[in-house]
Design an enzyme around this catalytic site. Structure first.
Site, short mmCIF file in Angstrom:
data_model
loop_
_atom_site.label_atom_id
_atom_site.label_comp_id
_atom_site.label_asym_id
_atom_site.label_seq_id
_atom_site.Cartn_x
_atom_site.Cartn_y
_atom_site.Cartn_z
N TYR A 53 54.66 1.12 -53.67
CA TYR A 53 55.03 2.54 -53.56
C TYR A 53 56.54 2.65 -53.67
O TYR A 53 57.28 1.89 -53.02
CB TYR A 53 54.58 3.12 -52.20
N GLU A 90 58.93 10.05 -57.47
CA GLU A 90 57.94 9.19 -56.82
C GLU A 90 57.17 8.41 -57.88
O GLU A 90 56.66 9.00 -58.84
CB GLU A 90 56.96 10.02 -55.98
#
Ligand code: GDP
Ligand code: MN
Length: 398
Positions: free
Chosen positions: A109, A197
């Site tokens: 992530y 992101e």
């Protein structure tokens, strides 16, 4: 402003972030053609909507033939994809992105956000990619690495290497990780993003670091500096009420209640919403018409608020500081004469020339409900909305 995954990938790849080969399609046939053109024998077909959580909602499909691509995309185009981020109404699918599938070794992530308390860009990363960051922070908080960037010097290579080490990335891949982090940071700062992101950022079977998903959000107030980013706006993904408002220079957020609010100033708009709730009502919107509050702006605001069919009463709350209440009152009267509304309207004016303003409202002959304080205004609008309205107090064509 949000953009689509395929757009974010293109933006980030221009800053050196590696992405899988992919192509955009506007129809099932085009999707199948794009896959053939790309070659290979496995593709990922991804619904392009402004929301995450598409995988779990059926918006990401692995396909290994023409017919599978046609079937998967036939089930996507024209549908609304409902994910945990969209709300029950979902988001329309009008574009799909076809990517060459890649073998995944590990998922990471990676997020860049503005950390308001340190007033820095913060890099948030975790070795537990694939899950949403909210989930990771619940189940594996220890896996999260946070690092803030000193704006005077920008992201330093050693700092990027530290993040890579903390994630347990193999030394042989450190350079690719550094390049990815640097690309994201430069894209973030140079394009006035508020969020980048990549989830997941993957290490492939053949040792490449690739952004498999990408999301970017930009600061609306800085879009004028980046016309090529502003052009990526996709109105089909926005609340139509909010698109109409931003096209008219009004700051509007649609909500689920029934009481429309027309207010000048963001703080006063927030206070108005709070007071309506306190009085037992539910606001239908946040609307800041700005300091000017000219008759034209007031008229635009009425049209916008009444275009929401949930609106059953309207509260106009204007504080005239630099402005003048008589001027605003003229605006309200003019707006309602030109566009009569069928729901009760409560008007509260305060500030400069308030007496003149009240006089204009009273003499207009319009069935307006007047109030002096904010509390009184909120109580009256909630009462008007609650009571099975006497037809006379309803605004009819005048
Ligand atoms: P999201 O659910 O909206 O965040 O969409 P993603 O783009 O993150 O896709 C969801 C999941 O599909 C990813 O977490 C991956 O596990 C999987 N996925 C996406 N692309 C590929 C790929 O090329 N190969 C493989 N094996 N899995 C993929
Ligand atoms: Mn994702």
């Amino acid at each position: 402003m949000d953009i689509h995954e395929y757009q974010a990938k293109e933006v980030l790849s221009n800053f050196g972030v590696a992405i899988p080969q992919g192509a955009l399609a506007y129809s099932p046939e085009q999707a199948a053609y794009r896959a053939r053109e790309m070659g290979g024998d496995k593709w990922i077909v991804k619904a392009q909507v402004h929301a995450g959580g598409r995988g779990k909602a059926g918006g990401v499909k692995l396909c290994s033939s023409d017919s599978e691509i046609l079937e998967a995309t036939n089930n996507m185009f024209g549908q609304r994809l409902v994910t945990h981020q969209t709300g029950p109404e979902g988001k329309g699918i009008y574009r799909v992105y076809v990517e060459a599938a890649v073998p995944i070794d590990r998922e990471i992530y990676l997020g860049l956000v503005l950390d308001r308390s340190s007033q820095r860009v913060m890099i948030v990363a975790s070795s537990e990619g694939g899950m949403e960051i909210e989930e990771i922070s619940e189940s594996r908080p220890d896996s999260i690495v946070r690092s803030t960037v000193e704006p005077a010097v920008g992201l330093q290579d050693f700092q990027a290497r530290e993040i890579a080490f903390a994630l347990g990335v193999e030394p042989a891949l450190t350079q690719q990780m550094v390049r990815t982090l640097q690309g994201c940071y430069r894209a973030f700062t140079e394009l006035d993003a508020t969020m980048v992101e990549i989830n997941p950022l993957v290490v492939t079977g053949d040792n490449r670091v690739l952004a498999l998903d990408a999301k970017m959000t930009f600061d609306d107030n800085a879009l004028f500096r980046h016309p090529n980013i502003a052009e990526l706006r996709d109105k089909s993904q926005e609340d139509p009420r909010e698109s109409r408002a931003s096209d008219r220079g009004l700051s509007y957020v649609g909500l689920d209640g029934n009481i429309g609010c027309i207010v000048n100033g963001a703080g006063l708009a927030m206070a108005t919403m709070d007071t309506i709730k306190l009085a037992g009502g539910e606001p239908a919107n946040f609307l800041d018409i700005g300091g000017g509050a000219t008759p034209e702006r007031v008229a635009k605001a009425f049209r916008l608020v009444t275009s929401d069919t949930n609106v059953q009463a309207i509260l106009v709350n204007i504080f005239a500081g630099i402005n003048r209440c008589d001027w605003v009152a003229e605006g309200v009267v003019q707006a309602l004469r030109e566009n009569p509304v069928e729901v009760p309207v409560v008007v509260r004016l305060a500030g400069t020339n308030v007496e003149e303003g009240q006089k204009i409202l009273a003499q207009s002959g319009l069935p307006l409900i007047r109030a002096t304080t904010l509390n009184e205004a909120a109580e009256r609008v909630v009462a008007a909305w609650n009571s099975d309205l006497d037809q006379n107090t309803k605004m009819r064509a005048v």
